[in-house]
Design an enzyme around this catalytic site. Structure first.
Site, mmCIF file in Angstrom:
data_model
loop_
_atom_site.group_PDB
_atom_site.id
_atom_site.type_symbol
_atom_site.label_atom_id
_atom_site.label_comp_id
_atom_site.label_asym_id
_atom_site.label_seq_id
_atom_site.Cartn_x
_atom_site.Cartn_y
_atom_site.Cartn_z
ATOM 1 N N CYS A 65 0.827 -1.205 0.000
ATOM 2 C CA CYS A 65 0.000 0.000 0.000
ATOM 3 C C CYS A 65 0.867 1.264 0.000
ATOM 4 O O CYS A 65 1.601 1.508 -0.939
ATOM 5 C CB CYS A 65 -0.993 -0.031 1.167
ATOM 6 S SG CYS A 65 -2.316 1.195 1.024
ATOM 7 N N GLU B 231 -2.338 -8.606 2.888
ATOM 8 C CA GLU B 231 -2.727 -9.234 4.158
ATOM 9 C C GLU B 231 -4.226 -9.218 4.389
ATOM 10 O O GLU B 231 -4.731 -9.880 5.309
ATOM 11 C CB GLU B 231 -1.997 -8.548 5.325
ATOM 12 C CG GLU B 231 -2.546 -7.224 5.786
ATOM 13 C CD GLU B 231 -2.183 -6.019 4.930
ATOM 14 O OE1 GLU B 231 -2.428 -4.889 5.384
ATOM 15 O OE2 GLU B 231 -1.647 -6.200 3.803
ATOM 16 N N HIS C 280 -3.745 -4.333 -0.282
ATOM 17 C CA HIS C 280 -3.312 -4.922 0.992
ATOM 18 C C HIS C 280 -3.295 -6.439 0.843
ATOM 19 O O HIS C 280 -4.340 -7.083 0.975
ATOM 20 C CB HIS C 280 -4.270 -4.522 2.114
ATOM 21 C CG HIS C 280 -4.116 -3.118 2.575
ATOM 22 N ND1 HIS C 280 -3.216 -2.749 3.553
ATOM 23 C CD2 HIS C 280 -4.738 -1.976 2.183
ATOM 24 C CE1 HIS C 280 -3.295 -1.451 3.759
ATOM 25 N NE2 HIS C 280 -4.206 -0.952 2.930
#
Length: 204
Positions: free
Chosen positions: A81, A188, A186
């Protein structure tokens, strides 16, 4: 099975480090959050996360003496990001009337406010990422897979763009130059595709 390795998440002071670390540890790799030069130099892989503004993030990197350390990194590094945006030459994410913010200058291009017409900013939610499948970072990830985005600024498409996304126009979703890689989304928070991308990075 991933080979044992020393993974350092660079402590930029402006990221949700716990969620990044948990996503990596779910893959069976222990990750350490650190801003120490010895840890960063001794890592097998580096992750540069970031949440917030380019100004705050670059200020923190300078305050912590991390700018040259990151620029000089020889091991694979993946920015998440804002961490990806920090790899660029500059960002126009600033208060009105101020000059552009100098970033790390590792990959070409400038981070600009997204021009999205009647669409909402920030660009928030799931969107498709298109790539040609040639980079090992995309192993097992079909072009058109969905990833989770939250951002209002984006890196323009350049010669270093490895994948694009479209929201009011195309922008760089994944960038790469030498050992430096970055993802605007992102990983994750991007489910199975995000986990696979992280795994592919750990296998580089």
């Amino acid at each position: 099975m991933l080979a044992p390795q020393k993974l350092i998440i660079i402590d930029t002071g402006c990221a949700n480090l716990s969620s990044v670390r948990m996503a990596i540890e779910r893959l069976g790799i222990n990750a350490k959050v650190s801003k120490e030069a010895a840890d960063i130099r001794g890592a097998d892989k580096l992750i540069l996360p970031g949440v917030g503004t380019a100004r705050a993030a670059m200020h923190n990197l300078h305050e912590r003496g991390l700018v040259e350390l990151v620029r000089d990194a020889k091991q694979p590094l993946l920015g998440f990001c804002l961490g990806m945006q920090m790899l660029a030459q500059a960002s126009e994410e600033h208060m009105g009337g101020e000059s552009d913010i100098d970033c790390l200058g590792i990959v070409p291009g400038k981070v600009k406010l997204m021009q999205v017409g009647d669409l909402r900013l920030p660009h928030m939610g799931w969107n498709q990422v298109e790539h040609d499948g040639t980079h090992p970072l995309f192993k097992g990830i079909p072009s058109g897979s969905y990833f989770y985005f939250v951002h209002s600024y984006a890196l323009e498409v350049t010669a270093a763009t490895l994948a694009t996304c479209n929201y009011g126009g195309p922008f760089t979703a994944v960038v790469g130059k030498d050992n430096f890689l970055g993802a605007q989304f992102h990983p994750e928070r991007s489910g199975k595709s995000g986990a696979r991308l992280i795994q592919n990075f750990l296998e580089l």
